[in-house]
Design an enzyme around this catalytic site. Structure first.
Site, PDB file in Angstrom:
ATOM      1  N   ASN A  57      48.727  37.138  36.334  1.00  0.00           N
ATOM      2  CA  ASN A  57      48.024  38.443  35.775  1.00  0.00           C
ATOM      3  C   ASN A  57      48.760  39.322  36.487  1.00  0.00           C
ATOM      4  OD1 ASN A  57      46.505  40.782  34.995  1.00  0.00           O
ATOM      5  ND2 ASN A  57      44.489  39.860  35.640  1.00  0.00           N
ATOM      6  N   ARG A  62      48.441  36.810  31.152  1.00  0.00           N
ATOM      7  CA  ARG A  62      47.641  37.811  30.608  1.00  0.00           C
ATOM      8  C   ARG A  62      48.250  39.249  30.298  1.00  0.00           C
ATOM      9  NH1 ARG A  62      43.777  42.015  33.422  1.00  0.00           N
ATOM     10  NH2 ARG A  62      42.453  42.496  31.553  1.00  0.00           N
ATOM     11  N   HIS A  93      39.111  43.181  27.523  1.00  0.00           N
ATOM     12  CA  HIS A  93      38.557  42.163  28.426  1.00  0.00           C
ATOM     13  C   HIS A  93      37.925  41.098  27.438  1.00  0.00           C
ATOM     14  CE1 HIS A  93      36.932  45.329  31.242  1.00  0.00           C
ATOM     15  NE2 HIS A  93      38.118  44.654  31.961  1.00  0.00           N
ATOM     16  N   ARG A 103      37.082  54.907  36.229  1.00  0.00           N
ATOM     17  CA  ARG A 103      37.425  55.681  34.942  1.00  0.00           C
ATOM     18  C   ARG A 103      36.280  55.975  34.320  1.00  0.00           C
ATOM     19  NH1 ARG A 103      39.967  50.246  32.306  1.00  0.00           N
ATOM     20  NH2 ARG A 103      40.631  49.650  34.362  1.00  0.00           N
ATOM     21  N   GLU A 133      38.435  34.163  33.427  1.00  0.00           N
ATOM     22  CA  GLU A 133      39.496  34.370  32.447  1.00  0.00           C
ATOM     23  C   GLU A 133      40.645  33.737  32.835  1.00  0.00           C
ATOM     24  OE1 GLU A 133      38.379  38.617  33.866  1.00  0.00           O
ATOM     25  OE2 GLU A 133      39.305  39.233  31.845  1.00  0.00           O
TER      26      GLU A 133
END
Ligand code: ADP
Length: 376
Positions: A7, A71, A160, A221, A364
């Protein structure tokens, strides 16, 4: 048989060596401060990864690697299955970069370096947008000029996805129910945060949109804001587009309001009586409740709500406060169950609660490794 999962972000590279069949992790870790000091670039980061593995006695040639899984955040409309990487695909991922300027370019760097260093293995891209590729049009479209939206591919793509799919499948398995028979809400609350509504196994809405900025309040964010704020800051405060983007991505969320993006730090501030931290928390929880209510309305009938990722798996208060007082809507949290720590899937609602509430650790890397194993 193992899969190396990578990732690759702008300033970090996360890796894991996973046995997809058993879920065992032979190694996992993160190389940070990529682009600084001794880790000058993604080449150096991957070399450092191999050095770390070697230091743990794991040598690439003996690991039984069958694939490298990457990813990739944005797959646009076109890529919604794990896809074997070749030069053409790398080019297409690059072409999607304007849609994910912070995420796709470093993923491309990671892919290029890994393909160079491990040329004999298949490299497979797993897209964060994939799970949501078939959102109902009513959820996917923004109510803006249609021609402009089509010309510039402006859609709600969602992110996601690997986590939302993994967690919702885990939830069904835990409950011993068929995946396609359940209506679910998944709350992925990490540094980034997103919610999804899944009806009979198909996602019907998700909170992130064209970019991973929309929706829930996050660590740094803003999530949803009035788009008018952007024009106002540009026109009246004299901020540039870059300034505004940086502010919304890196200096907003609970950090911008409360001075800490990590919920462990935010808790400490709240406990010390810091009112700004308390307000940040309250705004975060308010937004989360609002999405839960909205998605219950979207679904009509909700069977299960799952919390996952760093905050969702660990923060007892967020889970309690987000769903407190919702018994009239069919949600009853059991305080003791909610407070009990565990790394396993577990139920935190009362036995009588019409809606089952779960904590489901996401994984993940395992999901990516399994997708790769299926392909090879
Ligand atoms: P990412 O979104 O980067 O994959 P994670 O899902 O690992 O991140 O979530 C990271 C966040 O989880 C941290 O910033 C922190 O806010 C939160 N977190 C991690 N551990 C805990 C904990 N024990 N209690 C509360 N929050 C935690």
């Amino acid at each position: 048989m193992t899969v190396l999962v990578i990732n690759s972000g702008s300033s970090s590279l996360k890796y894991a060596v996973v046995k997809p069949a058993t879920g065992e992790f032979l190694a996992d870790g993160i190389i940070e401060q990529v682009g600084e000091g001794p880790i000058a670039d993604h080449d150096a980061a991957l070399t450092a990864t191999f050095d770390k593995l070697a230091a743990e006695g794991l040598h690439l040639d003996d690991l039984g690697l069958v694939a490298v899984g990457h990813r990739v955040v944005h797959g646009g409309k076109k890529f919604y299955r794990p896809t074997l990487i070749d030069d053409a695909l790398v080019e297409e991922i690059e072409e999607l970069s304007p849609l994910a300027p912070l995420h796709n370019p470093p993923a491309v760097l990671g892919i290029e370096v890994a393909r160079r260093m491990l040329p004999d293995l298949p490299h497979i891209a797993v897209f964060d947008t994939a799970f949501f590729h078939n959102l109902p049009l009513a959820a996917e479209m923004y109510a803006i000029d249609r021609k402009l939206a089509d010309r510039w591919r402006i859609r709600r793509y969602g992110f996601h996805g690997t986590s939302h799919e993994y967690v919702s499948r885990q939830a069904a398995e835990f409950l011993g129910r068929r995946y396609g028979s359940l209506n679910q809400i998944v709350l992925h609350l990490g540094n980034g945060a997103s919610a999804s509504a899944i009806a009979n196994g198909s996602p019907v809405d998700t909170s992130m949109g064209l970019t991973p900025m929309e929706g829930l309040v996050m660590g740094t964010r803003s999530g949803d804001i009035d788009p008018g704020i952007i024009m106002y800051l540009w026109r009246t405060a004299g901020m540039s587009v870059e300034d505004i983007e940086t502010m919304l991505n890196r200096n907003s969320g609970v950090l911008g309001l409360g001075g800490a993006n990590d919920f462990r730090d935010l808790r400490r501030l709240i406990e010390s009586g810091d009112s700004a931290a308390q307000l940040a928390y309250d705004v975060y929880v308010h937004r989360l409740r609002k999405y839960v209510g909205a998605y219950m309305a979207v679904l009509g009938r909700t069977d299960v709500i799952s919390f996952t990722a760093g905050v969702g798996e660990n923060d007892i208060g967020v889970r309690r406060d987000a769903l407190a007082g919702l018994a009239p809507l069919g949600i009853e949290i059991d305080e003791a169950r909610n407070a009990g720590p565990s790394r396993e899937v577990r139920c935190i609602s009362t036995p009588e609660s019409p809606i089952t509430v779960l904590v489901v650790p996401t994984n993940e890397e395992l999901a990516i490794a399994q997708a790769c194993a299926e392909m090879v």
